[in-house]
Write a protein that holds these residues in place. Structure first.
Motif, PDB file in Angstrom:
ATOM      1  N   PHE A  10      56.057  17.274  41.213  1.00 11.83           N
ATOM      2  CA  PHE A  10      56.935  16.126  41.429  1.00 11.83           C
ATOM      3  C   PHE A  10      56.908  15.195  40.234  1.00 11.83           C
ATOM      4  O   PHE A  10      55.904  15.059  39.551  1.00 11.83           O
ATOM      5  N   GLY A  11      58.054  14.589  40.009  1.00 11.66           N
ATOM      6  CA  GLY A  11      58.179  13.650  38.906  1.00 11.66           C
ATOM      7  C   GLY A  11      58.218  12.218  39.408  1.00 11.66           C
ATOM      8  O   GLY A  11      58.256  11.963  40.610  1.00 11.66           O
ATOM      9  N   PRO A  12      58.231  11.292  38.486  1.00  8.91           N
ATOM     10  CA  PRO A  12      58.299   9.882  38.873  1.00  8.91           C
ATOM     11  C   PRO A  12      59.698   9.529  39.378  1.00  8.91           C
ATOM     12  O   PRO A  12      60.671  10.220  39.074  1.00  8.91           O
ATOM     13  N   TYR A  13      59.779   8.477  40.165  1.00  6.34           N
ATOM     14  CA  TYR A  13      61.079   7.973  40.595  1.00  6.34           C
ATOM     15  C   TYR A  13      61.023   6.454  40.669  1.00  6.34           C
ATOM     16  O   TYR A  13      59.951   5.859  40.685  1.00  6.34           O
ATOM     17  N   VAL A  14      62.200   5.852  40.692  1.00  8.20           N
ATOM     18  CA  VAL A  14      62.289   4.395  40.694  1.00  8.20           C
ATOM     19  C   VAL A  14      62.110   3.881  42.118  1.00  8.20           C
ATOM     20  O   VAL A  14      62.827   4.275  43.033  1.00  8.20           O
ATOM     21  N   SER A  15      61.130   3.025  42.280  1.00  9.78           N
ATOM     22  CA  SER A  15      60.861   2.379  43.558  1.00  9.78           C
ATOM     23  C   SER A  15      60.624   0.901  43.277  1.00  9.78           C
ATOM     24  O   SER A  15      59.762   0.559  42.457  1.00  9.78           O
ATOM     25  N   CYS A  16      61.400   0.053  43.904  1.00  6.89           N
ATOM     26  CA  CYS A  16      61.308  -1.400  43.680  1.00  6.89           C
ATOM     27  C   CYS A  16      61.510  -1.750  42.206  1.00  6.89           C
ATOM     28  O   CYS A  16      60.849  -2.637  41.668  1.00  6.89           O
ATOM     29  N   GLY A  17      62.381  -1.005  41.549  1.00  2.00           N
ATOM     30  CA  GLY A  17      62.709  -1.282  40.158  1.00  2.00           C
ATOM     31  C   GLY A  17      61.695  -0.782  39.146  1.00  2.00           C
ATOM     32  O   GLY A  17      61.815  -1.056  37.961  1.00  2.00           O
ATOM     33  N   ILE A  18      60.689  -0.036  39.606  1.00  2.00           N
ATOM     34  CA  ILE A  18      59.641   0.456  38.712  1.00  2.00           C
ATOM     35  C   ILE A  18      59.604   1.979  38.771  1.00  2.00           C
ATOM     36  O   ILE A  18      59.538   2.562  39.853  1.00  2.00           O
ATOM     37  N   LEU A  19      59.633   2.605  37.609  1.00  2.00           N
ATOM     38  CA  LEU A  19      59.517   4.064  37.532  1.00  2.00           C
ATOM     39  C   LEU A  19      58.044   4.429  37.619  1.00  2.00           C
ATOM     40  O   LEU A  19      57.240   4.033  36.773  1.00  2.00           O
ATOM     41  N   GLN A  20      57.688   5.171  38.678  1.00  4.64           N
ATOM     42  CA  GLN A  20      56.286   5.533  38.856  1.00  4.64           C
ATOM     43  C   GLN A  20      56.152   6.785  39.721  1.00  4.64           C
ATOM     44  O   GLN A  20      57.080   7.182  40.405  1.00  4.64           O
ATOM     45  N   TYR A  21      54.968   7.384  39.657  1.00  2.00           N
ATOM     46  CA  TYR A  21      54.640   8.520  40.508  1.00  2.00           C
ATOM     47  C   TYR A  21      54.148   7.988  41.846  1.00  2.00           C
ATOM     48  O   TYR A  21      53.230   7.177  41.893  1.00  2.00           O
ATOM     49  N   LYS A  22      54.769   8.433  42.920  1.00  2.00           N
ATOM     50  CA  LYS A  22      54.340   8.039  44.260  1.00  2.00           C
ATOM     51  C   LYS A  22      54.434   9.260  45.168  1.00  2.00           C
ATOM     52  O   LYS A  22      55.345  10.067  45.034  1.00  2.00           O
ATOM     53  N   THR A  23      53.508   9.370  46.091  1.00  2.00           N
ATOM     54  CA  THR A  23      53.501  10.526  46.986  1.00  2.00           C
ATOM     55  C   THR A  23      53.936  10.198  48.414  1.00  2.00           C
ATOM     56  O   THR A  23      53.923  11.077  49.269  1.00  2.00           O
ATOM     57  N   ALA A  24      54.349   8.973  48.673  1.00  2.00           N
ATOM     58  CA  ALA A  24      54.715   8.581  50.041  1.00  2.00           C
ATOM     59  C   ALA A  24      55.839   9.447  50.604  1.00  2.00           C
ATOM     60  O   ALA A  24      55.838   9.789  51.787  1.00  2.00           O
ATOM     61  N   ARG A  25      56.784   9.834  49.774  1.00  2.00           N
ATOM     62  CA  ARG A  25      57.888  10.675  50.247  1.00  2.00           C
ATOM     63  C   ARG A  25      57.470  12.139  50.387  1.00  2.00           C
ATOM     64  O   ARG A  25      58.208  12.947  50.941  1.00  2.00           O
ATOM     65  N   LEU A  26      56.307  12.479  49.894  1.00  2.00           N
ATOM     66  CA  LEU A  26      55.828  13.858  49.974  1.00  2.00           C
ATOM     67  C   LEU A  26      54.891  14.087  51.156  1.00  2.00           C
ATOM     68  O   LEU A  26      54.536  15.226  51.452  1.00  2.00           O
ATOM     69  N   GLU A  27      54.502  13.028  51.835  1.00  2.00           N
ATOM     70  CA  GLU A  27      53.525  13.144  52.923  1.00  2.00           C
ATOM     71  C   GLU A  27      54.033  14.007  54.076  1.00  2.00           C
ATOM     72  O   GLU A  27      53.292  14.824  54.620  1.00  2.00           O
ATOM     73  N   GLY A  28      55.285  13.832  54.461  1.00  2.00           N
ATOM     74  CA  GLY A  28      55.846  14.632  55.548  1.00  2.00           C
ATOM     75  C   GLY A  28      55.916  16.104  55.181  1.00  2.00           C
ATOM     76  O   GLY A  28      55.607  16.979  55.995  1.00  2.00           O
TER      77      GLY A  28
END
Length: 91
Positions: A10-28
């Protein structure tokens, strides 16, 4: 018994105006794969907004990270179910 080792790239995506790596969308997705007996490993890539599922060195599923529902267990997320189906069909 583990069916497949699934690498979720997975790559980074913009969340709250910040480009970053987050796994919250990958938990499901992770929960759905684990509940079906697969092992799951996350690997960061430079591909912005992209998610790829790799089984036995082959990309078996690809989507945009925003296509995945935020949080949850993946049971109601149609994209997670399509990903699980692709992993189940992997050789």
């Amino acid at each position: 018994m583990v069916k497949h080792k699934v690498t979720v790239m997975f790559g980074p995506y913009v969340s709250c105006g910040i480009l970053q790596y987050k796994t919250a969308r990958l938990e499901g997705l992770q929960e759905l794969l684990l509940s079906d007996g697969h092992s799951v490993e996350f690997e960061k890539t430079e591909d912005r907004d992209d998610v790829e599922l790799v089984v036995h060195g082959e990309i078996v599923f690809r989507c945009k990270i925003q296509d995945l529902q935020y949080g949850g267990d993946g049971k109601l997320d149609p994209t997670c179910h399509r990903a699980l189906e692709a992993v189940q069909k992997a050789y």
